[in-house]
Design an enzyme around this catalytic site. Structure first.
Site, PDB file in Angstrom:
ATOM      1  N   SER A   3       0.874  -1.212  -0.102  1.00 27.68           N
ATOM      2  CA  SER A   3       0.027  -0.170  -0.079  1.00 27.68           C
ATOM      3  C   SER A   3       0.966   1.313   0.038  1.00 27.68           C
ATOM      4  O   SER A   3       1.991   1.250   0.463  1.00 27.68           O
ATOM      5  CB  SER A   3      -0.925  -0.039   1.190  1.00 27.68           C
ATOM      6  OG  SER A   3      -1.548   1.151   1.417  1.00 27.68           O
TER       7      SER A   3
ATOM      8  N   TYR B 219      -0.897   0.352  10.328  1.00 29.05           N
ATOM      9  CA  TYR B 219      -1.077  -0.390   8.890  1.00 29.05           C
ATOM     10  C   TYR B 219       0.066   0.090   8.101  1.00 29.05           C
ATOM     11  O   TYR B 219       0.613  -0.805   7.413  1.00 29.05           O
ATOM     12  CB  TYR B 219      -2.411   0.057   8.402  1.00 29.05           C
ATOM     13  CG  TYR B 219      -2.862  -0.233   7.114  1.00 29.05           C
ATOM     14  CD1 TYR B 219      -3.124  -1.651   6.890  1.00 29.05           C
ATOM     15  CD2 TYR B 219      -2.663   0.563   5.965  1.00 29.05           C
ATOM     16  CE1 TYR B 219      -3.465  -2.123   5.323  1.00 29.05           C
ATOM     17  CE2 TYR B 219      -2.971   0.048   4.666  1.00 29.05           C
ATOM     18  CZ  TYR B 219      -3.382  -1.386   4.360  1.00 29.05           C
ATOM     19  OH  TYR B 219      -3.524  -1.693   3.119  1.00 29.05           O
TER      20      TYR B 219
ATOM     21  N   LYS C  84       3.048  -2.002   6.123  1.00 26.73           N
ATOM     22  CA  LYS C  84       2.893  -2.254   5.011  1.00 26.73           C
ATOM     23  C   LYS C  84       4.635  -1.913   4.292  1.00 26.73           C
ATOM     24  O   LYS C  84       4.977  -2.276   3.628  1.00 26.73           O
ATOM     25  CB  LYS C  84       2.038  -1.278   4.014  1.00 26.73           C
ATOM     26  CG  LYS C  84       0.645  -1.806   4.219  1.00 26.73           C
ATOM     27  CD  LYS C  84       0.405  -3.328   3.601  1.00 26.73           C
ATOM     28  CE  LYS C  84      -0.875  -3.847   3.671  1.00 26.73           C
ATOM     29  NZ  LYS C  84      -1.018  -5.165   3.027  1.00 26.73           N
TER      30      LYS C  84
END
Length: 254
Positions: A135, A148, A152
């Protein structure tokens, strides 16, 4: 077809981006296995072919080992692993306990590592490929999803290291996704007006579709990318327009 005779496992392949990836591999001729804790609401199918579902909690090492044993027993091989399972709710760091953030890191970083290690013997035998679904959150500040984004970022580094350690038998690459339109888009961007407003910020003028991600994943797993390993392919429609361009009062078009 591009993937005729090959076997692909897509984690989290029951909906959204994962289902789009699974459909692209089906269309390319692969046998596709999708896994998640719960089955899809409707069969994941494309071009008259259907993905097989295997129930697995990817946080459970025994369940992961059992899944690959089932794949090996049923198909006799594994050519592609797409580590797609992941995600996060909007959660500010100071507004939740650290343990919740740690679970986000586990799902988005530790789980793909463990699943890849479990799949490695089969992939090595077939000289296969791993595709990590990354991402842009791992490449820029991600307020509201900091854990998150950190996971990533780590995932891309993990993939690069795996590509070196596992060469030449197994190729490993990362698809770095921008914003994708799925059935859950409203949770992130709001109603149709919100989705349209967010899409207008993308240089290509739209959000990605799951099929866009699927086509890119098939490319990275195919023989057309035979010399591509340790790479991060940006799939973000041109990225984000720098905020300072709109804030500045110089060099404006009349």
């Amino acid at each position: 077809m591009e993937m005729d005779g090959r076997v692909a496992v897509v984690t989290g392949g029951t909906r959204g981006v994962g289902a789009g990836i699974a459909r692209a591999f089906l269309a390319a001729g692969a046998q596709v296995v999708i896994c998640a804790r719960r089955p899809p609401d409707a069969p994941v199918e494309e071009a008259g072919r259907k993905a097989e579902f295997v129930a697995a909690d990817l946080r459970d090492p025994a369940a992961v080992e059992a899944m690959f044993a089932e794949v090996s027993g049923r198909y006799g091989r594994l050519d592609v692993l797409v580590n797609n399972a992941g995600g996060t709710p909007y959660r500010l760091l100071a507004e939740s306990e650290a343990a919740r953030h740690a679970r986000v890191v586990e799902l988005n970083l530790t789980v793909p590592m463990a699943v890849s290690v479990a799949a490695y013997p089969l992939l090595r035998e077939s000289r296969g490929s791993v595709v990590m679904i990354g991402s842009v959150s791992g490449q820029r500040p991600s307020p509201g999803s900091a854990a998150y984004g950190a996971a990533k970022a780590g995932l891309a580094n993990l993939a690069a290291s795996m590509a070196v350690e596992w060469a030449p038998e197994v190729r490993v690459n990362t698809l770095v996704l921008g914003m994708v339109r799925t059935e859950l888009s409203e949770l992130h961007y709001g109603d149709e007006a919100g989705v349209a407003a967010v899409a207008a910020t993308v240089p290509l003028g739209r959000l990605a579709e799951p099929s866009d991600v699927g086509e890119a994943a098939v490319f990275l797993a195919s023989s057309r990318a035979a010399y591509v390993s340790g790479a991060s392919l940006l799939l973000h429609g041109g990225g984000e327009r720098p905020a300072f361009l709109d804030a500045a009062n110089a060099n404006k078009e009349s």
